[in-house]
Design an enzyme around this catalytic site. Structure first.
Site: not given
Ligand code: ADP
Ligand code: TRP
Length: 338
Positions: A121, A200, A203
């Site tokens: 970040k 990757k 969100k």
């Molecule tokens: P983001 O990274 O989109 O903000 P979150 O942090 O809320 O999403 O992640 C929720 C779950 O989804 C976590 O267990 C995270 O490891 C998984 N996750 C998020 N993005 C990915 C991705 N691109 N591939 C696999 N798992 C993911």
């Protein structure tokens, strides 16, 4: 049959959280949410919407409330069954923030300074608030307060779960009592899902996201906007570098995947046609009954709220039992209270 831990013979306890910082996307689904739903018949499952964590980036109450609802409704539409798994709001168990403070008192600065997601970040130029820095301690509190055995998450969260394990170890060692279980990460078979822009899917980067329960015209637009090179229909292309193929692979049958691979490798399949196949697969899997259920939940926010509130009551009982032990060993509690 529920999976059993060999030492205690208790059902395995699975715990995970998803931030309420946007709609669920394909990465969340294949990295975590599908796994969460599959595990609901395998043991005791506690899933929550990590709205305290989202507060490090979202400073608009209405928006946070809406995202929280959206994540809960998406989980229910995708098949989470409240008879089998708890689904609650992180902030309905405020003791996690209290535990977070207590854990911060046994956690070295060095541990947090090594966190990849914090360093990433900073690299992206995000000006960090203190919450973003101490985020892994709050996550440790989430995991440890429920005495979780396994934490099903995507690859990007592995380091955070390891930190929770380290913090549990420090605490148990400092206070010379095994108050916390040491949790383990559980990865799905697809723990790192590529985004529409090639990195990757996350969100935090809207352009990378393919929402799973968005409306179909938006999903189509996003797929059709995936940037490709200038190779024509008949040119051979490398499928393994291509988000269209990599995402299609998650959704399609082995035969369909093989067909797309061959079409790219030998030429004959253009990007436009491949995008159309990806879109139709999304519709086949997430359209239909899932979309109908999601629309129904949108009309009945009280159903969703009831699930969150009832689940939180059950999660709270587990959290309180842990906090009793914490108060005892730390000396924070009056000696008159036994
Ligand atoms: P983001 O990274 O989109 O903000 P979150 O942090 O809320 O999403 O992640 C929720 C779950 O989804 C976590 O267990 C995270 O490891 C998984 N996750 C998020 N993005 C990915 C991705 N691109 N591939 C696999 N798992 C993911
Ligand atoms: N940090 C996790 C993410 O961004 C969400 C989360 C918060 C979580 N607390 C947790 C995941 C506890 C697993 C366990 O994906």
């Amino acid at each position: 049959m529920a999976e059993s831990s060999t030492t205690t013979r208790q059902p395995m306890r699975y715990l995970s959280g998803v931030q309420s910082s946007g709609r669920l996307h394909l990465g969340n689904y294949f990295g975590a949410v599908q796994h969460h739903i599959n595990l609901q018949t395998q043991g005791e499952c506690l899933y929550f919407i990590a709205n305290y964590h989202s507060l490090t980036t979202i400073h608009d109450g209405e928006q946070l409330r809406k995202f929280t609802f959206d994540i809960a409704a998406d989980y229910l539409a995708l098949g989470l069954d409240p008879q089998h798994a708890l689904l609650f709001r992180q902030s309905d168990i405020p003791a996690v923030t209290e535990l977070s403070w207590i854990l911060s008192s046994v956690t070295g600065m060095g541990l947090l300074e090594r966190a990849h997601s914090y360093k990433d970040k900073l690299t992206k130029g995000i000006v960090p608030n203190v919450g973003l820095f101490t985020y892994p301690i709050l996550m440790a509190a989430d995991i440890l307060i429920y005495q979780s055995d396994k934490v099903p998450v995507g690859m990007d969260q592995v380091q955070h779960v390891e930190m929770a394990r380290d913090i549990a170890g420090y605490f148990n060692q400092q206070f010379q009592k095994t108050v916390f279980k040491l949790p383990e990460t559980l990865l799905s078979s697809t723990p790192k899902v590529v985004g529409l822009t090639g990195g990757k899917m996350s969100k935090s980067d809207d352009k990378s996201v393919l929402p799973i329960l968005g409306d179909s015209s938006e999903i189509k637009k996003r797929i059709m906007s995936i940037v490709t090179d200038s190779k024509g229909v008949h040119d051979p292309k490398d499928p393994d570098q291509n988000p269209i193929f990599l995402l299609y692979q998650l959704l399609a049958t082995p035969v369909e995947v093989q067909e797309m691979r061959a079409g790219f490798e030998h030429g004959g399949l253009g990007y436009g046609e491949a995008k159309q196949r990806l879109f139709l697969k999304m519709e086949e899997i997430f359209g239909g009954s899932i979309r109908t259920r999601r629309a129904e939940l949108e009309k009945h926010p009280d159903w969703v709220e009831d699930v969150l509130v009832e689940s939180a009551k059950k999660a709270d009982l587990i959290a309180r039992a842990t906090m009793e032990q914490v108060y005892q060993v730390t000396g924070l509690r009056s000696w008159k209270i036994k």
